[in-house]
Design an enzyme around this catalytic site. Structure first.
Site, short mmCIF file in Angstrom:
data_model
loop_
_atom_site.label_atom_id
_atom_site.label_comp_id
_atom_site.label_asym_id
_atom_site.label_seq_id
_atom_site.Cartn_x
_atom_site.Cartn_y
_atom_site.Cartn_z
N GLU A 9 40.55 29.33 44.21
CA GLU A 9 41.08 28.26 45.06
C GLU A 9 42.56 28.58 45.26
O GLU A 9 43.29 28.74 44.28
CB GLU A 9 40.91 26.92 44.33
CG GLU A 9 41.28 25.74 45.17
CD GLU A 9 41.15 24.43 44.40
OE1 GLU A 9 41.72 23.44 44.85
OE2 GLU A 9 40.47 24.41 43.35
N ARG A 26 35.38 30.58 29.49
CA ARG A 26 36.69 30.86 30.07
C ARG A 26 37.61 31.43 29.00
O ARG A 26 37.43 31.18 27.80
CB ARG A 26 37.28 29.62 30.75
CG ARG A 26 37.85 28.55 29.87
CD ARG A 26 38.65 27.50 30.68
NE ARG A 26 38.16 27.25 32.02
CZ ARG A 26 38.93 27.24 33.11
NH1 ARG A 26 40.22 27.44 33.02
NH2 ARG A 26 38.42 27.00 34.27
N LYS A 56 46.24 26.33 36.42
CA LYS A 56 47.16 26.45 37.56
C LYS A 56 47.96 25.17 37.77
O LYS A 56 49.14 25.21 38.11
CB LYS A 56 46.37 26.77 38.83
CG LYS A 56 45.99 28.23 38.92
CD LYS A 56 45.28 28.52 40.23
CE LYS A 56 43.86 28.01 40.18
NZ LYS A 56 43.09 28.36 41.36
P1 ATP Z 1 42.64 26.58 36.77
O1 ATP Z 1 41.98 25.69 35.77
O2 ATP Z 1 43.65 27.48 36.17
O3 ATP Z 1 43.15 25.87 37.98
P2 ATP Z 1 40.33 27.20 38.26
O4 ATP Z 1 39.03 27.39 37.58
O5 ATP Z 1 40.55 25.94 38.97
O6 ATP Z 1 41.47 27.54 37.24
P3 ATP Z 1 39.78 28.89 40.47
O7 ATP Z 1 40.72 29.44 41.46
O8 ATP Z 1 38.83 27.86 40.92
O9 ATP Z 1 40.63 28.38 39.25
O10 ATP Z 1 39.01 30.06 39.74
C1 ATP Z 1 38.49 31.21 40.34
C2 ATP Z 1 37.52 31.84 39.38
O11 ATP Z 1 38.17 32.19 38.16
C3 ATP Z 1 36.39 30.89 39.01
O12 ATP Z 1 35.18 31.59 39.05
C4 ATP Z 1 36.74 30.45 37.62
O13 ATP Z 1 35.57 30.15 36.90
C5 ATP Z 1 37.49 31.67 37.07
N1 ATP Z 1 38.44 31.28 36.01
C6 ATP Z 1 39.43 30.37 36.10
N2 ATP Z 1 40.08 30.24 34.92
C7 ATP Z 1 39.50 31.11 34.07
C8 ATP Z 1 39.71 31.47 32.70
N3 ATP Z 1 40.66 30.89 31.96
N4 ATP Z 1 38.90 32.40 32.15
C9 ATP Z 1 37.95 33.00 32.88
N5 ATP Z 1 37.70 32.72 34.16
C10 ATP Z 1 38.45 31.79 34.77
MG MG Z 2 39.16 25.24 40.44
#
Ligand code: ATP
Ligand code: MG
Length: 576
Positions: free
Chosen positions: A48, A272, A282
């Site tokens: 995202e 994760r 983020k």
């Molecule tokens: P954040 O919680 O930091 O905002 P998010 O999951 O909202 O992270 P996205 O941009 O939606 O961030 O994530 C893109 C991809 O990265 C998704 O498939 C998500 O599952 C993966 N991802 C995000 N954070 C992690 C993490 N800490 N470890 C492994 N994979 C991750």
């Molecule tokens: Mg997300």
């Protein structure tokens, strides 16, 4: 899609079945055996664009791209841009840069917004099939109707609107006739489902906001949960990897796919990455940027890819780290020391050695001729025989690090002290004869004598010294700023805050120390931004983007002391 490191190239020659596996790889191997997708492996990385990527995303990226690569598949980069916001273009650009820097190349580049028309058509189909309805309840009322884990939800009074009425209202939502928040489109599933995600989830909301790609075309936007599965399906994604929190959303994604009769992508959830002393969210990282707790998304203390890149980490170190932590179905926390171990291991092989003094103490060699400069031979990298040697100037006045001198040495201290002889690396044996103190009694100058027979660092009479210290010639030294970093947070879990306090209360006040006048050997005059070095005995350092021709700035990537190796020894294995 091939990362350009030798370990991956070497791995490509190993038959697939014999590589270290994980449960996701096993699923793919099985699907290839049963020909479930006609031999195809199609993955995607779906960020995202609401912030910069962090080291947690690196884990997802290595899985998505790495597994597809191994099985000659394809990986799309797809921005999940269902939530319009102003700053998205900056984030989109940084995400592309970071994925490339990690060593991966996407096949297709897509945006969820590419699918807005298709998603709208599918919503209309679901309405026509009696599977979706327009709800006039407010967000609060919807929440109240949802029920809890122990109590079923209640049907909305608008749940049984006729197909015609729903079609008309949805059309008018799209035409912009209604205010934000006044109506939503919901899937008609089951308000009593034990899975809360299945209790008539919202598919569309009204949002009169400009979108970074579609502009003002839309004033209704699909929810992530309605867009994600269908986007995977449209791209014929075979294996859709995501983190564990989406496990309970999988039945919903499958429900949409079944109702629409479209390609069924398979979602596979994994743990994760959590790292000690590190914030991986983020939203929270944005807060640190906005509140000025760090200098920006690429502050070298940030766990963002752009932050750790600036700090001096290599893509190889990150990929090796990710591959060693593996994947599982249960969440845990990885020691920050383990990440540091991998960057040390990588830089040890590739970083040229140089001498630098962080906190200079003047040393005068009384029996060395004034105005004489000798060029000493120094080894560039003992780990790499092709790295060669260089010349380092030696003269009568040198700097050593303050840490390497004690007027009153403690028992186990073998470095320079009055009467003690030590080796100056690549130089001579020197013995401390006397000291000069300032008005406060601080030692400001150390006087030594040298043994001319010990040139290069060995004495012909076989005399031993207990320590070797680094130095730079005062007249030749380059002045530099050196930034020393510690973890950004003091708490192992930065999210653990006391009542009434937020995460900034857990910030480490000593996370950045600026040393304004470090002294470097003159060969570093040609160091370019991003170049990495080992400062002998001190750690790995890299040239920061703030450097100017007259004033180089170095970041300490990591100190030499390998706390992880100690942990490893104690536990008798390499995994945390
Ligand atoms: P954040 O919680 O930091 O905002 P998010 O999951 O909202 O992270 P996205 O941009 O939606 O961030 O994530 C893109 C991809 O990265 C998704 O498939 C998500 O599952 C993966 N991802 C995000 N954070 C992690 C993490 N800490 N470890 C492994 N994979 C991750
Ligand atoms: Mg997300």
């Amino acid at each position: 899609m091939t990362p350009s490191n030798t370990s991956t190239e070497a791995a490509a020659n190993v038959p697939a079945e014999s590589r270290p596996s994980n449960f996701i790889r096993d699923i793919i191997l099985d699907d290839l055996k049963t020909n479930k997708y006609q031999g195809r492996v199609q993955t995607r990385f779906p960020p995202e664009p609401n912030g910069y990527l962090h080291i947690g995303h690196a884990k997802a990226i290595c899985l998505d791209f790495g597994l597809a690569d191994e099985f000659h598949g394809h990986t799309n980069l797809r921005f999940d841009d269902t939530n319009p916001s102003k700053e998205e273009t900056e984030y989109v650009d940084s995400i592309m840069e970071d994925v490339k820097w990690l060593g991966f190349h996407w096949d297709g580049l897509y945006y969820a917004s590419d699918y807005f028309d298709q998603l709208y058509e599918w919503a209309v189909k679901l309405i026509k099939d009696g599977k979706a309805y327009v709800d006039d309840l407010s967000a609060d009322q919807i929440r109240e109707h949802r029920g809890t884990l122990t109590q079923p939800g209640k049907d909305s009074p608008y749940r049984n609107r006729s197909v015609e009425e729903n079609l008309g209202l949805f059309e008018r939502m799209k035409a912009g006739e209604f205010q934000d928040g006044t109506r939503v489109l919901r899937a008609k599933i089951d308000m009593a489902s034990p899975n809360l995600n299945m209790r008539d989830p919202v598919m569309y909301r009204i949002l009169h906001a400009s979108h970074h790609r579609t502009g003002d075309k839309w004033c209704i936007y699909p929810m992530y949960d309605y867009a994600h599965g269908q986007s995977d399906s449209l791209e014929k994604v075979t294996h859709s990897m995501c983190t564990l929190e989406f496990q309970d959303h999988r039945p919903l994604y499958n429900w949409f796919i079944e109702q629409l009769g479209i390609f069924p992508s398979q979602q596979i959830e994994f743990d994760r990455l959590n790292l000690t002393y590190t914030m991986l969210s983020k939203r929270r990282l944005l807060q640190l940027v906005q509140e000025g707790n760090v200098s920006g998304w690429n502050d070298p203390r940030m766990p963002t890819i752009s932050g750790i890149r600036r700090r001096g980490y290599t893509p190889e170190a990150i990929r090796n780290f990710v591959s060693s932590i593996g994947v599982s179905k249960t969440e845990g926390s990885i020691e920050l020391a383990m990440l540091e171990h991998f960057v040390r291991e990588d830089l040890n092989k590739r970083a040229p050695r140089v001498m630098a003094v962080l906190r200079p103490l003047k040393v005068v060699i009384d029996n060395y001729q004034e105005n004489v400069v000798e060029e000493m031979d120094a080894v560039n990298n003992p780990e790499d025989e092709n790295a060669g040697t260089r010349k380092v100037p030696f003269s009568r006045v040198l700097y050593i690090d303050q840490d390497d001198f004690r007027e009153n040495p403690p028992k186990q201290y073998f470095r320079l002290s009055p009467g003690r002889e030590v080796r100056l690396r690549y130089g001579y044996f020197v013995t401390c004869a006397s000291v000069v103190k300032d008005a406060n009694g601080e030692v400001v100058e150390v006087h030594c004598t040298y043994d001319p027979a010990s040139r290069g660092g060995n004495s012909p009479d076989g005399r031993k010294v207990k320590s070797t210290i680094h130095w730079v010639s005062a007249a030749h030294a380059l002045d530099a700023e050196v930034r020393i970093y510690e973890s950004l947070f003091l708490k192992e879990d930065p999210n653990q805050t006391e009542d009434g306090k937020d995460l900034t209360a857990n910030l480490n006040p000593n996370s950045l120390e600026v040393i304004s006048h470090a002294k470097l050997e003159p060969s570093l005059a040609s160091a370019a931004v991003g170049n990495r070095y080992q400062f002998e005995r001190l750690g790995y350092f890299c040239v920061d983007i703030d450097s100017t021709p007259g004033k180089p700035v170095f970041n300490r990537t990591v100190a030499l002391k390998d706390t992880w190796a100690k942990v490893e020894k104690k536990h008798g294995d390499g995994k945390g």
